[in-house]
Design an enzyme around this catalytic site. Structure first.
Site, PDB file in Angstrom:
ATOM      1  N   TYR A  60       0.844  -1.195   0.000  1.00  0.00           N
ATOM      2  CA  TYR A  60       0.000   0.000   0.000  1.00  0.00           C
ATOM      3  C   TYR A  60       0.876   1.240   0.000  1.00  0.00           C
ATOM      4  O   TYR A  60       1.690   1.434   0.917  1.00  0.00           O
ATOM      5  CB  TYR A  60      -0.911   0.007   1.232  1.00  0.00           C
ATOM      6  CG  TYR A  60      -1.655   1.305   1.433  1.00  0.00           C
ATOM      7  CD1 TYR A  60      -2.544   1.773   0.455  1.00  0.00           C
ATOM      8  CD2 TYR A  60      -1.485   2.069   2.579  1.00  0.00           C
ATOM      9  CE1 TYR A  60      -3.232   2.967   0.632  1.00  0.00           C
ATOM     10  CE2 TYR A  60      -2.165   3.259   2.763  1.00  0.00           C
ATOM     11  CZ  TYR A  60      -3.035   3.702   1.785  1.00  0.00           C
ATOM     12  OH  TYR A  60      -3.709   4.883   1.962  1.00  0.00           O
ATOM     13  N   ASP A  75       0.487  15.308   6.282  1.00  0.00           N
ATOM     14  CA  ASP A  75      -0.418  14.958   5.184  1.00  0.00           C
ATOM     15  C   ASP A  75      -1.624  15.899   5.211  1.00  0.00           C
ATOM     16  O   ASP A  75      -2.691  15.562   5.724  1.00  0.00           O
ATOM     17  CB  ASP A  75      -0.854  13.504   5.350  1.00  0.00           C
ATOM     18  CG  ASP A  75      -1.748  13.025   4.219  1.00  0.00           C
ATOM     19  OD1 ASP A  75      -1.817  13.710   3.179  1.00  0.00           O
ATOM     20  OD2 ASP A  75      -2.386  11.967   4.382  1.00  0.00           O
ATOM     21  N   ASP A 102      -2.700   5.563  -2.638  1.00  0.00           N
ATOM     22  CA  ASP A 102      -3.530   6.675  -2.189  1.00  0.00           C
ATOM     23  C   ASP A 102      -3.573   7.711  -3.316  1.00  0.00           C
ATOM     24  O   ASP A 102      -2.537   8.191  -3.770  1.00  0.00           O
ATOM     25  CB  ASP A 102      -2.903   7.277  -0.939  1.00  0.00           C
ATOM     26  CG  ASP A 102      -3.741   8.356  -0.278  1.00  0.00           C
ATOM     27  OD1 ASP A 102      -4.688   8.843  -0.908  1.00  0.00           O
ATOM     28  OD2 ASP A 102      -3.415   8.715   0.868  1.00  0.00           O
ATOM     29  N   ASP A 104      -5.731  10.416  -2.928  1.00  0.00           N
ATOM     30  CA  ASP A 104      -6.311  11.592  -2.268  1.00  0.00           C
ATOM     31  C   ASP A 104      -7.704  11.909  -2.829  1.00  0.00           C
ATOM     32  O   ASP A 104      -8.539  11.031  -2.925  1.00  0.00           O
ATOM     33  CB  ASP A 104      -5.353  12.769  -2.389  1.00  0.00           C
ATOM     34  CG  ASP A 104      -4.045  12.524  -1.652  1.00  0.00           C
ATOM     35  OD1 ASP A 104      -4.096  12.048  -0.511  1.00  0.00           O
ATOM     36  OD2 ASP A 104      -2.970  12.782  -2.229  1.00  0.00           O
ATOM     37  N   HIS A 129      -7.321   4.540  -4.129  1.00  0.00           N
ATOM     38  CA  HIS A 129      -8.522   5.001  -3.427  1.00  0.00           C
ATOM     39  C   HIS A 129      -8.653   6.509  -3.568  1.00  0.00           C
ATOM     40  O   HIS A 129      -7.675   7.255  -3.562  1.00  0.00           O
ATOM     41  CB  HIS A 129      -8.577   4.540  -1.972  1.00  0.00           C
ATOM     42  CG  HIS A 129      -7.564   5.088  -1.025  1.00  0.00           C
ATOM     43  ND1 HIS A 129      -7.580   6.380  -0.561  1.00  0.00           N
ATOM     44  CD2 HIS A 129      -6.519   4.493  -0.406  1.00  0.00           C
ATOM     45  CE1 HIS A 129      -6.592   6.559   0.294  1.00  0.00           C
ATOM     46  NE2 HIS A 129      -5.908   5.436   0.395  1.00  0.00           N
ATOM     47  N   GLU A 131     -11.062   9.870  -2.190  1.00  0.00           N
ATOM     48  CA  GLU A 131     -11.824  10.262  -1.008  1.00  0.00           C
ATOM     49  C   GLU A 131     -12.681  11.481  -1.279  1.00  0.00           C
ATOM     50  O   GLU A 131     -12.449  12.221  -2.238  1.00  0.00           O
ATOM     51  CB  GLU A 131     -10.877  10.529   0.153  1.00  0.00           C
ATOM     52  CG  GLU A 131      -9.978  11.731  -0.068  1.00  0.00           C
ATOM     53  CD  GLU A 131      -8.755  11.725   0.837  1.00  0.00           C
ATOM     54  OE1 GLU A 131      -8.530  12.768   1.486  1.00  0.00           O
ATOM     55  OE2 GLU A 131      -8.035  10.713   0.883  1.00  0.00           O
ATOM     56  N   CYS A 139      -5.100  14.236   6.471  1.00  0.00           N
ATOM     57  CA  CYS A 139      -5.085  12.848   6.896  1.00  0.00           C
ATOM     58  C   CYS A 139      -6.416  12.504   7.554  1.00  0.00           C
ATOM     59  O   CYS A 139      -6.981  13.307   8.310  1.00  0.00           O
ATOM     60  CB  CYS A 139      -3.932  12.617   7.873  1.00  0.00           C
ATOM     61  SG  CYS A 139      -4.024  11.064   8.781  1.00  0.00           S
ATOM     62  N   ARG A 174     -13.447   6.094  -0.761  1.00  0.00           N
ATOM     63  CA  ARG A 174     -13.295   6.375   0.675  1.00  0.00           C
ATOM     64  C   ARG A 174     -14.161   7.565   1.046  1.00  0.00           C
ATOM     65  O   ARG A 174     -14.190   8.575   0.334  1.00  0.00           O
ATOM     66  CB  ARG A 174     -11.826   6.677   0.977  1.00  0.00           C
ATOM     67  CG  ARG A 174     -11.592   7.249   2.364  1.00  0.00           C
ATOM     68  CD  ARG A 174     -10.118   7.461   2.619  1.00  0.00           C
ATOM     69  NE  ARG A 174      -9.870   8.672   3.402  1.00  0.00           N
ATOM     70  CZ  ARG A 174      -8.672   9.090   3.775  1.00  0.00           C
ATOM     71  NH1 ARG A 174      -7.596   8.407   3.421  1.00  0.00           N
ATOM     72  NH2 ARG A 174      -8.540  10.202   4.489  1.00  0.00           N
ATOM     73  N   GLU A 204     -13.730   5.813   6.503  1.00  0.00           N
ATOM     74  CA  GLU A 204     -12.535   6.196   7.262  1.00  0.00           C
ATOM     75  C   GLU A 204     -12.870   6.626   8.682  1.00  0.00           C
ATOM     76  O   GLU A 204     -13.876   7.303   8.939  1.00  0.00           O
ATOM     77  CB  GLU A 204     -11.810   7.334   6.533  1.00  0.00           C
ATOM     78  CG  GLU A 204     -10.614   7.917   7.254  1.00  0.00           C
ATOM     79  CD  GLU A 204      -9.434   6.955   7.400  1.00  0.00           C
ATOM     80  OE1 GLU A 204      -9.644   5.861   7.972  1.00  0.00           O
ATOM     81  OE2 GLU A 204      -8.326   7.307   6.961  1.00  0.00           O
ATOM     82  N   ASN A 228      -8.959   0.410   7.796  1.00  0.00           N
ATOM     83  CA  ASN A 228      -7.702   1.144   7.903  1.00  0.00           C
ATOM     84  C   ASN A 228      -7.171   1.020   9.328  1.00  0.00           C
ATOM     85  O   ASN A 228      -7.626   1.705  10.242  1.00  0.00           O
ATOM     86  CB  ASN A 228      -7.907   2.613   7.535  1.00  0.00           C
ATOM     87  CG  ASN A 228      -6.599   3.357   7.368  1.00  0.00           C
ATOM     88  OD1 ASN A 228      -5.552   2.753   7.172  1.00  0.00           O
ATOM     89  ND2 ASN A 228      -6.652   4.673   7.428  1.00  0.00           N
TER      90      ASN A 228
END
Length: 309
Positions: A60, A75, A102, A104, A129, A131, A139, A174, A204, A228
């Site tokens: 990942y 982040d 990721d 974002d 993923h 989001e 984050c 996400r 999340e 997660n």
């Protein structure tokens, strides 16, 4: 993984191999049904190789770790899509495993998501993923997050589905809405993202085991779920057996490797500062030859013999 092809008895360099269908392999793993797929976080090519050599099936690429390692910052949306894709490309090149990255927020609106998906796909990742946070994001285990309207995010997911050229590319939706709108709203968003075409759903930062169980119960049968296991984050650190009982298909361990590396570097530097040399710390470190083997020096020697004059 070995650099040797036993069928031919010849060294096959990682640098010379063709595609090994990592996307199809990721889908096989997710559909296997034998338990959650474990994906430790990697923030660069070296950490990815260590994940592979430890025997895991998936890597990942952590956005948190990518930001920390590349620019030494938190982040909070400071990296561009191009910087993230470049890191993904390097990680993919370092290992033979499927890499989930990721991506974002997709770095803009639905049109930006089209380009983001295509760029990650060209980089060779097996999954990404996306989001539903407002850009710039934070984050998922930090405070002060904000989310875009659910309909806008569903449009981003539809754009991602339309943009991928390889149908095996895994698209994970996400939602960070639990901390903003409540858990029920987050679950409803996840369902809408599944209807838009997401392959897996990622709610999340639930903050209790009851909340985790509710996510699993309500979304059971809608789409496979991501857990997660954020080291030190807001979600309770459930045992793997319990995560499997709840039916999660994929478990991310995003920053453990980064934290371990930080601790190791701190310890070495403390010894160097106190003693003036790192000699006292060396017994706990890989030997020089061991490390060069780890990063593939024997493979380079094989290539030199094969192609040298």
């Amino acid at each position: 993984m070995s650099g040797y092809d036993s069928a031919e008895g010849l060294t096959v360099s990682r640098l010379l191999r063709g595609p090994s269908a990592p996307r199809a392999r990721l889908r096989e793993l997710l559909e296997d049904g034998s338990g959650p797929v474990l994906a430790p976080g990697a923030y660069d090519g070296l950490s990815a190789r260590l994940v592979e050599q430890a025997g895991f099936d998936v890597v990942y690429m952590t956005g948190f770790g990518t930001t920390a390692s590349l620019i030494g910052r938190p982040d909070v949306g400071l990296l561009s899509g191009a910087e993230m894709v470049d890191n993904a490309r390097r990680i993919v090149a370092a290992v033979d495993l499927p890499v989930i990255a990721d991506a974002d927020t997709g770095y803009g609106n639905a049109i930006n998501v089209v380009r983001t998906v295509q760029a990650y796909e060209q980089a060779g990742v097996a999954g990404i993923h996306l989001e539903d946070q407002v850009t710039p994001k934070k984050c998922g285990h930090m405070s002060g997050k904000a989310v875009i309207p659910a309909g806008e995010m569903a449009g981003k997911i539809r754009a991602a589905v339309a943009a991928r050229r390889d149908p095996d590319l895994v698209l994970i939706a996400r939602t960070d809405a639990a901390a903003v709108e409540g858990l029920d709203a987050a679950i409803a968003r996840a369902g809408a993202y599944a209807e838009a075409g997401a392959d897996l759903l990622f709610v999340e930062a639930p903050t209790s085991e009851d909340d985790i169980a509710r996510v699993a119960r309500v979304l059971a049968g809608v789409a496979p779920l991501v857990f997660n296991w954020a080291e030190g984050g807001r979600t309770p650190p459930l045992p793997l057996q319990r995560i499997g009982e709840l039916g999660f298909a994929l478990v991310l361990y995003p920053i453990g490797t980064l934290l371990a590396a930080t601790a190791g570097i701190r310890a070495l530097l403390a010894t160097l500062k106190a003693d003036g040399t790192p000699a006292a710390a060396l017994p706990g470190l890989p030997a020089f030859g061991e490390f060069t083997d780890l990063i593939g020096l024997p493979e380079i020697g094989d290539l030199e013999q094969r192609f040298g004059s």
